[in-house]
Design an enzyme around this catalytic site. Structure first.
Site, PDB file in Angstrom:
ATOM      1  CG  ASN A 178      -4.016  -6.311   4.006  1.00 16.33           C
ATOM      2  OD1 ASN A 178      -4.802  -6.446   5.284  1.00 16.33           O
ATOM      3  ND2 ASN A 178      -4.659  -7.015   3.263  1.00 16.33           N
ATOM      4  CD  GLU A 217      -6.323 -10.784   2.972  1.00 14.03           C
ATOM      5  OE1 GLU A 217      -6.668 -10.975   1.912  1.00 14.03           O
ATOM      6  OE2 GLU A 217      -6.285 -10.201   3.229  1.00 14.03           O
ATOM      7  CG  HIS A 256       1.738  -8.373   3.605  1.00 18.22           C
ATOM      8  ND1 HIS A 256       0.249  -9.039   4.447  1.00 18.22           N
ATOM      9  CD2 HIS A 256       0.802  -8.937   2.287  1.00 18.22           C
ATOM     10  CE1 HIS A 256      -0.409  -8.460   4.194  1.00 18.22           C
ATOM     11  NE2 HIS A 256      -0.896  -8.733   2.444  1.00 18.22           N
TER      12      HIS A 256
HETATM   13  P1  FDA Z   1       6.506  -3.449  -5.201  1.00 13.91           P
HETATM   14  O1  FDA Z   1       6.576  -5.165  -5.436  1.00 13.91           O
HETATM   15  O2  FDA Z   1       5.286  -3.595  -5.231  1.00 13.91           O
HETATM   16  O3  FDA Z   1       7.280  -2.942  -6.730  1.00 13.91           O
HETATM   17  C1  FDA Z   1       8.973  -3.573  -6.896  1.00 13.91           C
HETATM   18  C2  FDA Z   1       8.731  -2.865  -8.138  1.00 13.91           C
HETATM   19  O4  FDA Z   1      10.336  -3.195  -9.099  1.00 13.91           O
HETATM   20  C3  FDA Z   1       8.004  -4.467  -9.276  1.00 13.91           C
HETATM   21  O5  FDA Z   1       7.367  -3.918 -10.287  1.00 13.91           O
HETATM   22  C4  FDA Z   1       8.962  -5.454  -9.667  1.00 13.91           C
HETATM   23  O6  FDA Z   1       8.992  -5.374 -10.524  1.00 13.91           O
HETATM   24  C5  FDA Z   1      10.374  -4.104 -10.228  1.00 13.91           C
HETATM   25  N1  FDA Z   1      11.539  -4.613  -9.952  1.00 13.91           N
HETATM   26  C6  FDA Z   1      12.009  -5.288  -9.134  1.00 13.91           C
HETATM   27  N2  FDA Z   1      13.442  -5.680  -9.120  1.00 13.91           N
HETATM   28  C7  FDA Z   1      13.816  -5.001 -10.121  1.00 13.91           C
HETATM   29  C8  FDA Z   1      15.136  -4.839 -10.812  1.00 13.91           C
HETATM   30  N3  FDA Z   1      16.157  -5.647 -10.358  1.00 13.91           N
HETATM   31  N4  FDA Z   1      14.781  -3.925 -11.823  1.00 13.91           N
HETATM   32  C9  FDA Z   1      14.352  -3.786 -12.538  1.00 13.91           C
HETATM   33  N5  FDA Z   1      12.880  -4.264 -11.991  1.00 13.91           N
HETATM   34  C10 FDA Z   1      12.485  -4.199 -10.404  1.00 13.91           C
HETATM   35  N6  FDA Z   1      -1.390  -5.092   0.529  1.00 13.91           N
HETATM   36  C11 FDA Z   1      -1.908  -4.715   0.801  1.00 13.91           C
HETATM   37  O7  FDA Z   1      -2.038  -3.523   1.448  1.00 13.91           O
HETATM   38  N7  FDA Z   1      -3.355  -4.902   0.748  1.00 13.91           N
HETATM   39  C12 FDA Z   1      -3.594  -6.007  -0.354  1.00 13.91           C
HETATM   40  O8  FDA Z   1      -4.803  -6.575  -0.199  1.00 13.91           O
HETATM   41  C13 FDA Z   1      -2.093  -7.146  -0.735  1.00 13.91           C
HETATM   42  N8  FDA Z   1      -2.195  -8.609  -1.201  1.00 13.91           N
HETATM   43  C14 FDA Z   1      -1.752  -8.599  -2.034  1.00 13.91           C
HETATM   44  C15 FDA Z   1      -1.846 -10.205  -2.772  1.00 13.91           C
HETATM   45  C16 FDA Z   1      -0.394 -11.257  -3.154  1.00 13.91           C
HETATM   46  C17 FDA Z   1      -1.163 -11.586  -4.775  1.00 13.91           C
HETATM   47  C18 FDA Z   1       0.631  -9.963  -2.691  1.00 13.91           C
HETATM   48  C19 FDA Z   1       1.825 -10.714  -4.090  1.00 13.91           C
HETATM   49  C20 FDA Z   1       0.247  -8.617  -2.083  1.00 13.91           C
HETATM   50  C21 FDA Z   1      -0.615  -8.763  -1.942  1.00 13.91           C
HETATM   51  N9  FDA Z   1      -0.423  -6.934  -1.419  1.00 13.91           N
HETATM   52  C22 FDA Z   1      -1.274  -6.974  -0.400  1.00 13.91           C
HETATM   53  C23 FDA Z   1       0.981  -6.959  -0.630  1.00 13.91           C
HETATM   54  C24 FDA Z   1       1.500  -5.391  -1.936  1.00 13.91           C
HETATM   55  O9  FDA Z   1       1.152  -5.792  -3.247  1.00 13.91           O
HETATM   56  C25 FDA Z   1       3.152  -5.342  -1.361  1.00 13.91           C
HETATM   57  O10 FDA Z   1       3.450  -4.499  -0.282  1.00 13.91           O
HETATM   58  C26 FDA Z   1       3.461  -4.373  -2.209  1.00 13.91           C
HETATM   59  O11 FDA Z   1       3.139  -4.142  -3.558  1.00 13.91           O
HETATM   60  C27 FDA Z   1       5.341  -3.695  -1.692  1.00 13.91           C
HETATM   61  O12 FDA Z   1       5.254  -2.001  -2.639  1.00 13.91           O
HETATM   62  P2  FDA Z   1       6.622  -2.475  -2.767  1.00 13.91           P
HETATM   63  O13 FDA Z   1       7.009  -0.339  -2.759  1.00 13.91           O
HETATM   64  O14 FDA Z   1       7.617  -2.302  -1.307  1.00 13.91           O
HETATM   65  O15 FDA Z   1       7.304  -2.882  -4.269  1.00 13.91           O
END
Ligand code: FDA
Length: 504
Positions: free
Chosen positions: A480, A356, A442
């Site tokens: 992504n 990207e 990721h």
């Molecule tokens: P996700 O991480 O979204 O959600 C998990 C949730 O569970 C969080 O809110 C967390 O706080 C909560 N949690 C964790 N443990 C817990 C516990 N013990 N008790 C209660 N709550 C708890 N992807 C993409 O496709 N395009 C993009 O442009 C980008 N860009 C990007 C930038 C940046 C800075 C980041 C950090 C990430 C991306 N990503 C991305 C990746 C994308 O955001 C990521 O793959 C997904 O959010 C993952 O989705 P999940 O459902 O797996 O978990």
């Protein structure tokens, strides 16, 4: 349990969690979502909900006394990060021994902090990564469903060509072209019409005001505006925030009991509670869900969990790099924080890369071209539980990222050669470094589909226990990942509701 029982609990409020909650709610199942972060809907002292990237405050970061931005330096100077009060901020950087992982914290999970890039993987690679999943069904049904519900939209190509805000992307496209490389437009959940109105001065600026990794105040269709709004709209779903699940156990009748700690936004413990449920969905993300099941296995709370729990983790081949342009090739002091183009060299037989073209919205001319490369790295890490600390650690060594760096290097060496340019060495910390190989955005895997679970995310060894997030995907997806996470969750929950929930 202390008497508080709900039929279904979903841990987390990210992509996988939001899909499960919406579909359970639509099926009439009373569902409680438990999220460790806060709800991001009330403005701070500056009138905004989120801070921007240039002036981060306590809202930016999850319980640290200094921000930990991905680009930590400029001309090797520590000018980017700021001292802050530890707070339940929106972006966390989880630092394992040789790999750091950025994740979102709050209602909406990663959708709050990510770049919104909504990419459907190449079908051939999807089939290679998840051969047990019917690809035809995914591409005909669940990817379109995910894209529609996430409100994925496309940039107006005419506007892209003329706006100063995407000059950085056009410059990178030209330079890739000189090396014989093609680019592709990348769909997004940021409302491109809103962005055009930002540029025209008709809407409050967000993408055009350096907002993204610490949240967007406008324009981005985060999960709280899409899936979660719809889930709450069923009247069956509720969300508890600043509630962190620490442990899971099972009672003799088969129901699950969660031990939960509630905190205030400054980290002070408010309460410790137990909630029990019949159906338990893990949507805490690759790190969160894997840690909960590892802990349950290693403490003996859920002893039948498979040895596969914790295995098959990868950073989706993430490598960041930056090039220095010639003085006559400025990238622009105005840059949208939302990427619009990717260099697509995934069909390269020796070193597939999807890179990207990332902005560097510094507010002044930097002559930098920045990239987040997604490479195909076969190396995998394993999470292990440390009984002494009660936390999990990651077995992943820096040299495991060498295949990813090599692939990125072969692509960007080509671009540099064709344009007589060089890498920037000053952006990734105090030492000379042109490839950031020690952090990722990721995280994928840890509870791999068909290994730690069955082919629909049912946890092996237990009934009514499910994984619904990025931990199902074995370490790599080539683009992504959130559209894939969402679509896979749609596929799995449809089956689970039909066969397990509705049937009972
Ligand atoms: P996700 O991480 O979204 O959600 C998990 C949730 O569970 C969080 O809110 C967390 O706080 C909560 N949690 C964790 N443990 C817990 C516990 N013990 N008790 C209660 N709550 C708890 N992807 C993409 O496709 N395009 C993009 O442009 C980008 N860009 C990007 C930038 C940046 C800075 C980041 C950090 C990430 C991306 N990503 C991305 C990746 C994308 O955001 C990521 O793959 C997904 O959010 C993952 O989705 P999940 O459902 O797996 O978990």
């Amino acid at each position: 349990a202390d008497g508080s029982f709900v039929p279904a609990v979903v841990i987390g409020t990210g992509y996988g969690a939001a899909v499960a909650a919406l579909r359970l709610g639509e099926a009439g199942v009373e569902t409680l979502m438990i999220e460790m972060g806060r709800q991001w809907d009330s403005p701070g002292a500056d009138g905004n909900v989120f801070p921007n990237m240039l002036r981060p405050d306590e809202r930016s970061t999850w319980f640290k006394s200094r921000t930990e931005a991905p680009l930590g330096s400029f001309l090797w100077l520590d000018v980017v990060n700021r001292d802050i009060t530890p707070y339940a901020g929106v972006l966390d950087r989880v630092n394992f021994d040789q790999m750091s992982v950025y994740v979102g914290r709050g209602v909406g999970g990663g959708s709050l902090v990510n770049g919104g890039m909504a990419v459907v993987p190449k079908r051939a690679y999807f089939e290679e990564v998840l051969p047990q999943v019917d690809a035809a069904e995914m591409y005909d049904r669940y990817f379109p469903r995910a894209n529609a519900t996430l409100r994925v939209n496309h940039i107006d190509k005419g506007w892209f060509e003329e706006t100063e805000w995407y000059k950085f992307a056009r410059v990178s496209r030209d330079q890739a072209g000189k090396a014989g490389l093609g680019t592709t437009f990348v769909p997004n959940v940021y409302d491109w019409d809103h962005m055009r109105r930002e540029a025209a001065g008709q809407a409050p600026k967000s993408a055009l005001a350096t907002e993204v990794i610490y949240g967007n105040n406008h324009g981005k269709m985060t999960l709280d505006k899409t899936y979660l709004a719809a889930a709450l709209g069923t009247g069956k779903v509720t969300i508890k925030t600043l509630h962190k699940v620490g442990a899971i156990r099972q009672q003799r009748d088969g129901s699950y009991v969660l031990t939960i700690e509630e905190i205030d936004p400054y980290g002070k413990r408010v309460a410790t509670k137990e909630i029990s449920c019949t159906y338990l969905f893990l949507g805490a993300g690759s790190l969160g869900s894997t840690e909960l099941l590892l802990r349950a296995r290693e403490t003996g709370a859920l002893p039948e969990l498979s040895g596969e729990v914790g295995a098959g983790w990868g950073p989706n081949g993430n490598i960041m790099t930056a090039r220095a342009n010639h003085i006559w090739n400025p990238t622009g002091s105005k840059q949208s924080s939302i990427p619009a183009l990717g260099i697509d060299d995934w069909n390269n037989p020796t070193a597939p890369v999807f890179a990207e073209i990332a902005p560097m919205p510094a507010g002044l001319e930097t002559w930098v071209s920045l990239y987040l490369a997604i490479t195909k790295n076969p190396e995998r890490g394993t999470f292990v539980y440390d009984k002494a600390t009660g936390r999990m650690s990651l077995r992943w060594t820096r040299d495991q990222n060498k295949p990813a760096v090599d692939a990125a290097k072969s692509l960007f060496d080509r671009i540099n050669k064709a344009n007589s340019t060089v890498y920037r060495y000053d952006l990734f910390g105090p030492r000379l470094k042109n490839f950031a190989d020690d952090f990722c955005y990721h995280p994928l895997g840890g509870l791999v589909l068909g290994k730690a679970t069955d082919h629909y995310g049912r946890v092996s060894g237990y009934k009514n226990l499910y994984v619904t997030d990025g931990s199902l995907i074995p370490g790599s997806i080539g683009v992504n990942p959130f559209v894939t996470i969402t679509a896979l969750a749609e596929r799995n929950i449809e089956r689970v509701i039909k066969q397990d929930v509705a049937a009972s």
